[in-house]
Design a protein around this motif. Structure first.
Motif, PDB file in Angstrom:
ATOM      1  N   ALA A 196      21.228  12.978-110.016  1.00  0.00           N
ATOM      2  CA  ALA A 196      22.095  14.114-110.345  1.00  0.00           C
ATOM      3  C   ALA A 196      21.274  15.354-110.674  1.00  0.00           C
ATOM      4  O   ALA A 196      21.644  16.462-110.287  1.00  0.00           O
ATOM      5  N   VAL A 197      20.153  15.168-111.363  1.00  0.00           N
ATOM      6  CA  VAL A 197      19.307  16.308-111.719  1.00  0.00           C
ATOM      7  C   VAL A 197      18.745  16.949-110.459  1.00  0.00           C
ATOM      8  O   VAL A 197      18.809  18.165-110.291  1.00  0.00           O
ATOM      9  N   VAL A 257      19.908  17.558-119.836  1.00  0.00           N
ATOM     10  CA  VAL A 257      20.775  16.473-119.370  1.00  0.00           C
ATOM     11  C   VAL A 257      21.453  15.880-120.594  1.00  0.00           C
ATOM     12  O   VAL A 257      20.783  15.452-121.533  1.00  0.00           O
ATOM     13  N   HIS A 258      22.784  15.878-120.583  1.00  0.00           N
ATOM     14  CA  HIS A 258      23.574  15.381-121.706  1.00  0.00           C
ATOM     15  C   HIS A 258      24.124  13.989-121.395  1.00  0.00           C
ATOM     16  O   HIS A 258      24.455  13.690-120.249  1.00  0.00           O
ATOM     17  N   SER A 259      24.281  13.188-122.443  1.00  0.00           N
ATOM     18  CA  SER A 259      24.798  11.836-122.267  1.00  0.00           C
ATOM     19  C   SER A 259      26.271  11.826-121.873  1.00  0.00           C
ATOM     20  O   SER A 259      26.785  10.814-121.416  1.00  0.00           O
ATOM     21  N   TYR A 260      26.970  12.947-122.021  1.00  0.00           N
ATOM     22  CA  TYR A 260      28.360  12.987-121.600  1.00  0.00           C
ATOM     23  C   TYR A 260      28.494  13.428-120.134  1.00  0.00           C
ATOM     24  O   TYR A 260      29.580  13.741-119.666  1.00  0.00           O
ATOM     25  N   GLY A 261      27.364  13.459-119.419  1.00  0.00           N
ATOM     26  CA  GLY A 261      27.405  13.647-117.973  1.00  0.00           C
ATOM     27  C   GLY A 261      27.129  15.045-117.464  1.00  0.00           C
ATOM     28  O   GLY A 261      27.170  15.271-116.260  1.00  0.00           O
ATOM     29  N   VAL A 262      26.840  15.993-118.325  1.00  0.00           N
ATOM     30  CA  VAL A 262      26.592  17.367-117.894  1.00  0.00           C
ATOM     31  C   VAL A 262      25.102  17.602-117.706  1.00  0.00           C
ATOM     32  O   VAL A 262      24.289  17.193-118.524  1.00  0.00           O
ATOM     33  N   VAL A 263      24.767  18.262-116.591  1.00  0.00           N
ATOM     34  CA  VAL A 263      23.401  18.708-116.327  1.00  0.00           C
ATOM     35  C   VAL A 263      23.446  20.228-116.318  1.00  0.00           C
ATOM     36  O   VAL A 263      24.121  20.831-115.484  1.00  0.00           O
ATOM     37  N   ALA A 264      22.758  20.856-117.278  1.00  0.00           N
ATOM     38  CA  ALA A 264      22.720  22.321-117.374  1.00  0.00           C
ATOM     39  C   ALA A 264      21.346  22.801-116.930  1.00  0.00           C
ATOM     40  O   ALA A 264      20.332  22.300-117.402  1.00  0.00           O
ATOM     41  N   ILE A 265      21.333  23.772-116.017  1.00  0.00           N
ATOM     42  CA  ILE A 265      20.081  24.287-115.470  1.00  0.00           C
ATOM     43  C   ILE A 265      20.069  25.806-115.589  1.00  0.00           C
ATOM     44  O   ILE A 265      21.011  26.473-115.168  1.00  0.00           O
TER      45      ILE A 265
END
Length: 82
Positions: A2-3, A57-65
C-alpha cells in the motif's frame, strides 16, 4: 504494498521506478507494527522518509504522504508569523 502504490500515485510514476522500500524501512516490521486493529486500542503509526516524502502509516489503514519540501514551506510560514 500500500505504501509503494500510494507513493507511486502521489509521484505520478510507476512503482518499479521507485527506490526499493526496503532501502529505508523493513517492510515486515512495518506491517507488524501497524497491522490493522479494531480501533479499541487506539492508533499505532510509523513515520519515515522515502523518495523525498514523509510517509506516515496508521494502524487504522491510512497512509499519509507529504513531500518534504511542503513540510519545510509550512514550517517557514509558521515561523514568519511570529
Amino acid at each position: 504494498m500500500a505504501v509503494v502504490a500510494t507513493l507511486a500515485d502521489v509521484m505520478d510514476t510507476d512503482p518499479v521506478e521507485l527506490d526499493p522500500l526496503h532501502s529505508t524501512v523493513d517492510a515486515d516490521e512495518l506491517d507488524a507494527l501497524v497491522r490493522v486493529r479494531n480501533g479499541i486500542n487506539g492508533d499505532t503509526h510509523v513515520t519515515f522518509t522515502h523518495e523525498g516524502h514523509t510517509i506516515t502509516v496508521h494502524s487504522y489503514g491510512v497512509v499519509a504522504i507529504t513531500p518534504e519540501h511542503e513540510l519545510t514551506a509550512e514550517k517557514y510560514e509558521r515561523d514568519e508569523g511570529r
